[in-house]
Write a protein that holds these residues in place. Structure first.
Motif, mmCIF file in Angstrom:
data_model
loop_
_atom_site.group_PDB
_atom_site.id
_atom_site.type_symbol
_atom_site.label_atom_id
_atom_site.label_comp_id
_atom_site.label_asym_id
_atom_site.label_seq_id
_atom_site.Cartn_x
_atom_site.Cartn_y
_atom_site.Cartn_z
ATOM 1 N N GLY A 153 38.053 24.601 35.986
ATOM 2 C CA GLY A 153 38.174 25.900 36.633
ATOM 3 C C GLY A 153 39.300 26.724 36.034
ATOM 4 N N ASP A 154 38.977 27.893 35.560
ATOM 5 C CA ASP A 154 39.974 28.767 34.941
ATOM 6 C C ASP A 154 40.582 29.700 35.988
ATOM 7 N N TYR A 155 41.202 29.113 36.998
ATOM 8 C CA TYR A 155 41.897 29.905 38.017
ATOM 9 C C TYR A 155 42.983 29.038 38.633
ATOM 10 N N ARG A 156 43.991 29.684 39.167
ATOM 11 C CA ARG A 156 45.098 28.972 39.782
ATOM 12 C C ARG A 156 44.941 29.032 41.303
ATOM 13 N N PRO A 157 44.820 27.885 41.977
ATOM 14 C CA PRO A 157 44.639 27.896 43.436
ATOM 15 C C PRO A 157 45.886 28.400 44.151
ATOM 16 N N ALA A 158 45.686 29.075 45.262
ATOM 17 C CA ALA A 158 46.791 29.657 46.028
ATOM 18 C C ALA A 158 47.591 28.568 46.737
ATOM 19 N N PRO A 159 48.852 28.856 47.105
ATOM 20 C CA PRO A 159 49.653 27.894 47.872
ATOM 21 C C PRO A 159 48.909 27.430 49.118
ATOM 22 N N MET B 282 45.023 24.125 35.044
ATOM 23 C CA MET B 282 43.941 24.194 34.070
ATOM 24 C C MET B 282 43.908 25.546 33.371
ATOM 25 N N THR B 283 44.403 26.575 34.024
ATOM 26 C CA THR B 283 44.472 27.884 33.357
ATOM 27 C C THR B 283 45.308 27.800 32.089
#
Length: 300
Positions: free
Chosen positions: A147-153, A228-229
């Motif tokens: 997944g090319d995104y950063r999960p939120a806190p 992963m980003t």
């Protein structure tokens, strides 16, 4: 499994950086207690124990398969094992990937694959290495999507690994993203880990995509993963999951098949549960297949 006893013994003496472990309460579940056709069971199939045989002993890491029979591992495992003066290894003699290891002391359901120890790609910024697994393991065990995104806190997470080189476990309880953005861009988390969990994939349960790679534990503070980003940005080989704008097409296809001839439906579901790259959709197809065969056993 001739590597196992050596792995367990050596893990205990590894430097903290190589252990990638956190000290404190430990809450991990054995993957063997989950239905193999469940989403969790399907995701775990592509995660294995990587045994690194060196001239100073055997060192275990977790590794996970991606498209093309490639493995993603933390750089500290390979080639970093040879750069760690506390370990004292000067040569990597063999690398083996063990998949399907779900019960301690049992080889039932496991398969071992040789891994080329020469990195296809090794990056210091993203702290990752890409290796080539031999023998086409993804044909049977599938692969994880990135997944090319950063999960939120506070986003819930799943971490799947082989702590101490033992049977596969999952961290779910209070496993989440910790607020904060270090200068090096690490993804901070508080999922439970132990030695041997280096390179464990960190998965967003809502998508089934790998959003980070665990690489370091801390005695005081959250654990560290490379997002992963960042890894995708630094890699010329790895690619993000291609999510179609019509992402529900496979779901609709499965629903439509429910109205088809039962024999045709069974064959279609068997193909999807075997060949679909998305673990969540493989699991859904497997569940539908089980239900259909239970309702109409004469067709089995």
């Amino acid at each position: 499994m001739r590597f196992l006893s050596a792995c367990a013994a050596i893990c205990l003496s590894l430097p903290v950086a190589l252990q990638a472990a956190a000290i404190g309460d430990y809450n991990r579940e054995l993957m063997s207690q989950y239905d193999p056709q469940s989403v969790i069971g399907q995701l775990g199939r592509a995660v294995g124990r990587m045994d690194i045989l060196t001239d100073s002993g055997v060192f275990p890491c977790t590794a996970f398969l991606v498209e093309g029979d490639r493995l993603v591992v933390a750089r500290q495992c390979i080639p970093g094992i040879l750069e760690n003066t506390q370990v004292g290894a000067t040569e990597i003699q063999s690398v083996q990937l063990v998949l399907g290891y779900l019960k301690n002391g049992s080889e039932e359901g496991t398969e071992s694959f040789q891994v080329d120890p020469e990195p296809l790609e090794a990056d210091e910024t993203g702290h990752f290495t890409v290796l080539q697994a031999l023998g086409n393991p993804t044909d049977k065990f599938g692969f994880l999507r990135l997944g090319d995104y950063r999960p939120a806190p506070n986003t819930p997470l799943w971490l799947i690994g082989h702590p101490m080189g033992e049977a596969q476990r999952i961290s779910r309880e209070d496993c989440r993203v910790i607020d904060g953005l270090p200068e090096n861009g690490d993804l901070l988390h508080n999922c439970d880990t132990l030695p041997g969990d280096s390179s464990a994939p960190i998965i967003d349960p809502s998508t089934g995509l790998v959003v980070g790679m665990h690489y370091a534990g801390q005695r005081d503070g959250p654990n560290k993963a490379k997002p992963m980003t960042l890894i995708l940005q630094q890699s010329s080989l790895l690619t993000a999951a291609r999510v179609s704008s019509d992402s529900g097409s496979t779901d609709r296809l499965l629903n439509a098949l429910l109205d088809s001839d039962p024999k045709v439906l069974i064959r279609a579901l068997e193909a999807v549960s075997r060949d679909e790259s998305d673990p969540a959709l493989r699991a859904k197809a497997g569940k539908l297949l089980q239900k259909l065969k239970a309702d109409m056993p004469i067709l089995d």
